[in-house]
Scaffold this motif. Structure first.
Motif, PDB file in Angstrom:
ATOM      1  N   ARG A 152     -54.205  52.908  49.068  1.00 58.02           N
ATOM      2  CA  ARG A 152     -55.011  53.941  48.425  1.00 58.02           C
ATOM      3  C   ARG A 152     -55.744  53.355  47.217  1.00 58.02           C
ATOM      4  O   ARG A 152     -55.955  52.151  47.142  1.00 58.02           O
ATOM      5  N   GLN A 156     -53.899  56.383  42.573  1.00 52.63           N
ATOM      6  CA  GLN A 156     -52.634  56.575  43.283  1.00 52.63           C
ATOM      7  C   GLN A 156     -51.655  55.416  43.071  1.00 52.63           C
ATOM      8  O   GLN A 156     -50.610  55.380  43.709  1.00 52.63           O
ATOM      9  N   VAL A 188     -63.543  61.815  36.428  1.00 52.14           N
ATOM     10  CA  VAL A 188     -62.388  62.323  37.181  1.00 52.14           C
ATOM     11  C   VAL A 188     -61.124  62.349  36.336  1.00 52.14           C
ATOM     12  O   VAL A 188     -60.320  63.284  36.417  1.00 52.14           O
ATOM     13  N   LEU A 256     -60.260  57.520  51.487  1.00 48.71           N
ATOM     14  CA  LEU A 256     -59.291  58.533  51.066  1.00 48.71           C
ATOM     15  C   LEU A 256     -59.704  59.925  51.512  1.00 48.71           C
ATOM     16  O   LEU A 256     -60.869  60.316  51.383  1.00 48.71           O
ATOM     17  N   GLU A 257     -58.738  60.639  52.044  1.00 46.59           N
ATOM     18  CA  GLU A 257     -58.923  62.064  52.350  1.00 46.59           C
ATOM     19  C   GLU A 257     -58.066  62.856  51.376  1.00 46.59           C
ATOM     20  O   GLU A 257     -56.872  62.620  51.261  1.00 46.59           O
ATOM     21  N   SER A 259     -57.374  64.280  47.341  1.00 41.87           N
ATOM     22  CA  SER A 259     -57.483  63.712  46.002  1.00 41.87           C
ATOM     23  C   SER A 259     -56.125  63.686  45.324  1.00 41.87           C
ATOM     24  O   SER A 259     -55.168  64.318  45.770  1.00 41.87           O
ATOM     25  N   GLY A 260     -56.071  62.942  44.213  1.00 40.38           N
ATOM     26  CA  GLY A 260     -54.849  62.879  43.433  1.00 40.38           C
ATOM     27  C   GLY A 260     -53.694  62.254  44.189  1.00 40.38           C
ATOM     28  O   GLY A 260     -53.876  61.408  45.085  1.00 40.38           O
ATOM     29  N   ALA A 263     -53.628  62.323  48.132  1.00 36.79           N
ATOM     30  CA  ALA A 263     -54.679  61.680  48.914  1.00 36.79           C
ATOM     31  C   ALA A 263     -54.076  60.781  49.989  1.00 36.79           C
ATOM     32  O   ALA A 263     -53.077  60.089  49.764  1.00 36.79           O
TER      33      ALA A 263
END
Length: 415
Positions: A152, A156, A188, A256-257, A259-260, A263
């Protein structure tokens, strides 16, 4: 180190004071121990301080691989905790003693070996219990570049800001961070939790900002490098022509699919190869079911539970990673364990756990183990192993020399 130092100091201090003519004996040069301490962090300086305080003739030399002393007090304490940094004043007084000397920029195991220190000093105090074999391997290492590869992205990463700082400040090395990996993260990170924000800001700073004059000079003279590669997932190890060694690793480029923390890394179809001769797998941990009688979620790798109470199994509890998954640090595990223990206490108090039925405990288990030829290791057995490790460490001038062969451990306790 603290406990062993206490024992050494007690032997040098209290018993000698009970001997007749102690003051006269201390005046002889033969009773002036020459001691070296490896490492100048808090443990090293506190050791030196105690030795100097409790033996009026002891001379202590402190060795440190960095040019500067004080370890994490200098590098790991935040500026908003000045009261913690005040301990440096105490350490400075110790260093100013005419019976104490500090020698920085000396790497034990490379610049000078432990056995050589042993020949030069009456006592050698280390900050580590690394095995001699590992120490020798590290000293002979020819590794020049290390890539840390993650599926990732920067938001992450699982390492901490403390660990990142230690890597950035690692003597003789320079970091390799690609500024492109951090594009668009400035906005972000404004709303993410503070620990993650500070960690990401440090990565961005290290990748984008021009290093200071001193830092640039250190990096220019560095002989080793380490870097981060994001959004890469390992596919296969590529063998060398002899078929016995690795020449590289093939990786899938990911996107990435989500978020945070949630993900997910999804392969893009693009593949790339990274040339390397040594590959270490460190891709996480997943609990496995003990047996079919215990509920288990194979997707999450945990035992389904409520505050540690295993679902559908009264009287059964879980704690740690099998309870919540492989996340957190030691303090997280401690608090998590406290929560599970509290659940047990509550169940005892409310009568959920029935105490009217007699249980035999280990008496029953022991007979089962005996019938299967299993000989459990008791705590007193462990103390025999512990004593053997400490004794071996003493011969090598360190707290202990770990025994790594289970069969050797068992042989020790069978005598």
């Amino acid at each position: 180190m603290g406990s062993s130092c206490g024992r050494v100091c007690w032997k040098w201090g209290s018993p000698l004071r009970r001997l007749p003519g102690f003051s006269r004996l201390l005046s002889t040069a033969a009773l002036a121990p020459q001691i070296c301490v490896v490492g100048s962090g808090p443990a090293g300086f506190y050791t030196a301080q105690h030795l100097l305080k409790h033996h009026r003739l002891a001379r202590v030399d402190i060795y440190e691989k960095l040019p500067v002393p004080f370890g994490l007090v200098r590098f790991g304490v935040a500026p908003d905790h000045p009261e913690v940094k005040n301990v440096i004043n105490t350490f400075t007084q110790t260093a100013h003693s005419d019976r104490c000397a500090y020698y920085g920029n000396v790497t034990i195991g490379k610049d000078v070996m432990v056995k050589e220190l042993q020949r030069a000093y009456h006592a050698v105090v280390l900050k580590t219990d690394i095995t001699e074999g590992s120490l020798a391997a590290i000293a002979c290492s020819k590794v020049k570049r290390v890539w840390l590869v993650g599926r990732r992205g920067p938001l992450q990463v699982a390492f901490t800001i403390k660990e990142l700082r230690e890597m950035i400040n690692l003597p003789g090395t320079r970091p390799l961070l690609d500024p492109a990996d951090f594009t668009g993260l400035g906005d972000v990170i404004k709303d993410i939790p503070r620990p993650r924000k500070r960690l990401t800001e440090l990565m961005i700073k290290s990748a984008r900002e021009k290093p200071g004059e001193k830092e640039a000079a250190l990096w220019a003279s560095a002989t080793k490098e380490w870097g981060l590669k994001f959004q890469r997932s390992p596919l296969e190890v590529l063998p060398a022509t002899d078929g016995k060694q690795a020449r590289g690793i093939r990786m899938a480029v990911t996107r990435l699919e989500g978020s945070g923390e949630s993900a997910r890394a999804v392969p893009t179809g693009e593949v790339e190869e990274l040339e390397c001769g040594l590959i270490l797998s460190s891709i996480g941990y997943r609990s496995l079911p003990l047996d079919s009688s215990i509920p288990f979620d194979p997707k999450l790798g945990i035992i389904p539970n409520s505050l540690g109470r295993v679902q559908g199994a009264p009287g059964l509890y879980c704690s740690g990673w099998v309870k919540r998954g492989p996340t957190g640090v030691i303090i997280t595990t401690m608090n998590d364990s406290f929560d599970t223990a509290q659940s047990v206490l509550e169940d005892l108090q409310t009568g959920v756990l029935n105490l009217s039925n007699s249980k035999e405990g280990f008496k029953s288990v022991r007979s089962i183990l005996h019938s299967r030829g299993v000989h459990p290791v008791t705590f007193s057995d462990w103390e025999k192993i512990d004593a053997a490790e400490v004794a071996r460490g003493k011969l090598a001038g360190k707290p202990r020399e770990k025994i790594v062969d289970p069969q050797e451990m068992l042989q020790l306790i069978s005598h």
